[in-house]
Structures are given as C-alpha cells and as structure tokens.
Design a protein around this motif. Structure first.
Motif, PDB file in Angstrom:
ATOM      1  N   TYR A 109       3.971  10.530 -96.090  1.00  0.00           N
ATOM      2  CA  TYR A 109       4.112  11.964 -95.880  1.00  0.00           C
ATOM      3  C   TYR A 109       5.366  12.469 -96.576  1.00  0.00           C
ATOM      4  O   TYR A 109       6.474  11.978 -96.323  1.00  0.00           O
ATOM      5  N   GLU A 110       5.173  13.450 -97.448  1.00  0.00           N
ATOM      6  CA  GLU A 110       6.281  14.061 -98.154  1.00  0.00           C
ATOM      7  C   GLU A 110       6.027  15.561 -98.190  1.00  0.00           C
ATOM      8  O   GLU A 110       5.031  16.018 -98.771  1.00  0.00           O
ATOM      9  N   ASN A 111       6.906  16.340 -97.554  1.00  0.00           N
ATOM     10  CA  ASN A 111       6.669  17.768 -97.404  1.00  0.00           C
ATOM     11  C   ASN A 111       7.841  18.579 -97.938  1.00  0.00           C
ATOM     12  O   ASN A 111       8.941  18.516 -97.405  1.00  0.00           O
ATOM     13  N   ASP A 112       7.586  19.317 -98.995  1.00  0.00           N
ATOM     14  CA  ASP A 112       8.596  20.179 -99.581  1.00  0.00           C
ATOM     15  C   ASP A 112       8.977  21.273 -98.579  1.00  0.00           C
ATOM     16  O   ASP A 112       8.103  21.861 -97.928  1.00  0.00           O
ATOM     17  N   TYR A 113      10.266  21.545 -98.476  1.00  0.00           N
ATOM     18  CA  TYR A 113      10.736  22.517 -97.483  1.00  0.00           C
ATOM     19  C   TYR A 113      10.145  23.904 -97.720  1.00  0.00           C
ATOM     20  O   TYR A 113       9.891  24.658 -96.773  1.00  0.00           O
ATOM     21  N   ARG A 114       9.879  24.262 -98.983  1.00  0.00           N
ATOM     22  CA  ARG A 114       9.302  25.576 -99.276  1.00  0.00           C
ATOM     23  C   ARG A 114       7.878  25.680 -98.748  1.00  0.00           C
ATOM     24  O   ARG A 114       7.466  26.733 -98.247  1.00  0.00           O
ATOM     25  N   LYS A 115       7.151  24.583 -98.823  1.00  0.00           N
ATOM     26  CA  LYS A 115       5.792  24.556 -98.281  1.00  0.00           C
ATOM     27  C   LYS A 115       5.820  24.735 -96.767  1.00  0.00           C
ATOM     28  O   LYS A 115       4.982  25.452 -96.202  1.00  0.00           O
ATOM     29  N   ILE A 116       6.790  24.111 -96.107  1.00  0.00           N
ATOM     30  CA  ILE A 116       6.905  24.231 -94.655  1.00  0.00           C
ATOM     31  C   ILE A 116       7.204  25.664 -94.255  1.00  0.00           C
ATOM     32  O   ILE A 116       6.594  26.213 -93.317  1.00  0.00           O
ATOM     33  N   TYR A 125       8.835  27.882 -85.408  1.00  0.00           N
ATOM     34  CA  TYR A 125       9.989  27.984 -86.287  1.00  0.00           C
ATOM     35  C   TYR A 125       9.993  26.773 -87.218  1.00  0.00           C
ATOM     36  O   TYR A 125       9.467  25.712 -86.874  1.00  0.00           O
ATOM     37  N   PRO A 126      10.617  26.876 -88.391  1.00  0.00           N
ATOM     38  CA  PRO A 126      10.568  25.776 -89.357  1.00  0.00           C
ATOM     39  C   PRO A 126      11.585  24.669 -89.087  1.00  0.00           C
ATOM     40  O   PRO A 126      12.672  24.902 -88.567  1.00  0.00           O
ATOM     41  N   GLY A 127      11.205  23.489 -89.483  1.00  0.00           N
ATOM     42  CA  GLY A 127      12.089  22.335 -89.400  1.00  0.00           C
ATOM     43  C   GLY A 127      11.449  21.170 -90.127  1.00  0.00           C
ATOM     44  O   GLY A 127      10.387  21.311 -90.746  1.00  0.00           O
ATOM     45  N   ILE A 128      12.077  20.026 -90.066  1.00  0.00           N
ATOM     46  CA  ILE A 128      11.542  18.838 -90.726  1.00  0.00           C
ATOM     47  C   ILE A 128      12.090  17.606 -90.013  1.00  0.00           C
ATOM     48  O   ILE A 128      13.191  17.643 -89.452  1.00  0.00           O
TER      49      ILE A 128
END
Length: 278
Positions: free
Chosen positions: A59-66, A87-90
């Motif tokens: 799993y690799e998720n670009d922060y802009r996509k999130i 709300y956004p986070g990672i």
C-alpha cells in the motif's frame, strides 16, 4: 466545535475506500461510517496505510490523493445523511527506506488532520528496525510530534517494554488499539496493553477500524471500560487527547512509570495486574 470533554474523535482508522485493506467500495465506507455513528463517534481521522506491505499487497498512498478522497467521502456521507466528518491523515509504515523519505520526500508525511503537527508512525509487528529511535528523533527534530501506532502488536516491544518507556521519556506518544484493550485481539495483547496502560505509557486509544462487522469502531466501548475500571477523569483524559490531536494542540503527557519485562502479563488477568500496580 464541540467541547473537548464531549467530543469523541477516532484518530486511527481505515474508512477510505479503495486505498488499502479497509473498505473497497463507497458502499462499504458508508456502512463503516454508520457503524461509527451508531457507536457514538462523529469525528474520525482517516489514516490509510503508506509504504506498508501486507501479505501480497503493498500500500502506497500519495498525500494529495488522500486529501481529495477525504473531500469526496465527506460529500458522500453528507448526501447519505450520515453525520460523520472525516479528516485526512496517514499511517506511515516504519519501512527500510524511511530515512530516504525523511531526507527527500518529507511532504509525503501527511500529519493528522493536516495540521503540520502529529505524525502517526506504524512499526512492523514481527521486528523493530534497529534505527527506530533514531528515525523518530530525526522526525522530532524536523518539528513533528510522533505517535507510535499499536505498540502492543510489536513482538520486540512486548519483549522489551522498557523501549516504550524510553521513547515516551523522549516525548513520543503511544496509541493502543481499543480492541486490544478490550481483549478482542487475544489475551496476550490485552494483558500487555493493560500493563503499559497502568504505567502511564498510553496516551491515545483508537479503533483502527477496517470493516463494519469484522473490525469495527470499538473506541467508545474502550472508553466505557476505562471509566468502569478506572475513573471518569481517566476517560476524559483520553477523549481530550484525541481532540487535541484533531486541532493540532498540545496534549498532557502523564509522568511515565518505569517498566520492565514481566512474563506474567501474558497470562494473568487484569485484576491481578491492577493489584500489583496499586
């Protein structure tokens, strides 16, 4: 915004669809969101996995996509009449090349609710990289406040809990999973979670929810357990800390108690642990 003492915020969950091992469709996200609301939660910070390998998946998720997906999910829930704000986070995995990311890809470290303050870092379960403390301290030098996700799942930290004590002394926060505290992940994780809890080495409780029926939002149940077995003030402490994470303000860290390996925490019931720590 609600008062911190009344606000229930889940700071770690996998509610976004199609990005990791959480919901795979918008309908599954809606079901998980409804389960959160039914349990009493109205604010969640979505923390999809990043740089995490699980079985055959990576799993690799670009922060802009999130950031974009969080907006889409909030519109989806609003249209469905589900009173939950996301709300956004990672959840950034402590992977082998993390030092390279710190040097060249620091913008990928999306903070919780994008406030620029709190980072959720996930250690592996079966081992602990030898550079773990150095990496965490380097991120602190960059100005971040660190939260270590579910330390109770890490085999090395369970074997050497003094490592947790040392990290807390350096200002690193510990987040235990609600289901671990409640015993839904097995006795070993339950007893260890309660052991570090009794040593003031837990600062945040979160659900790590993935699925509306198999891995649900158990946060409120954990808060209820804390109030029943400790005090209402203890419950408020964890609720307030989560609310502080949401708005990027400082939390209150209790003075940690020194801890050492104790074989009994794999086997003894909670009441025995409480008596020994009294």
């Amino acid at each position: 915004m609600e008062r911190k003492t009344e606000m229930i915020v889940d700071i770690h969950n996998h509610i976004l669809y199609g990005v990791d091992d959480g919901p795979q469709t918008p309908d599954e996200t809606i079901l998980l969101a409804k389960q959160a609301v039914a349990s009493g939660i109205h604010h969640v910070i979505a923390t999809p996995h990043h740089k995490h390998r699980h079985k055959h998946a990576f799993y690799e998720n670009d922060y802009r996509k999130i950031l974009i997906l969080v907006e889409e999910v909030n519109i989806l829930l609003q249209n469905q009449g589900v009173p939950l704000t996301v709300y956004p986070g990672i959840e950034f995995h402590l992977h082998d090349q993390i030092e390279h990311d710190i040097e060249y890809n620091l913008e990928h470290f999306l903070t919780l609710n994008n406030t620029g303050k709190y980072l959720l870092i996930e250690p592996p379960c079966s081992y602990l990289p030898t550079n773990t403390e150095e990496v965490l301290l380097e991120l602190k030098r960059k100005g971040y406040s660190l939260i270590l996700a579910h330390p109770e799942r890490n085999k090395i930290l369970r074997r050497y809990p003094e490592k947790i004590f040392n990290m807390v002394r350096q200002g690193i926060l510990m987040q235990v999973t609600a289901s671990s505290l409640l015993g839904k992940d097995g006795k070993r994780l339950q007893n260890f979670s309660r052991y570090i809890f009794n040593h003031n080495l837990v600062h945040l409780i979160a659900s790590d929810a993935h699925h509306f029926s198999r891995r649900k939002f158990e946060l409120v149940s954990a808060y209820n357990w804390i109030e029943e077995n400790y005090t209402a003030s203890d419950r408020s402490y964890f609720m307030e800390n989560a609310a502080h994470i949401l708005d990027g303000s400082d939390i209150n860290m209790k003075e940690p108690k020194f801890i050492k390996r104790k074989l009994q925490y794999f086997f003894v019931p909670h009441q025995t642990i409480q008596t020994e720590q009294a």
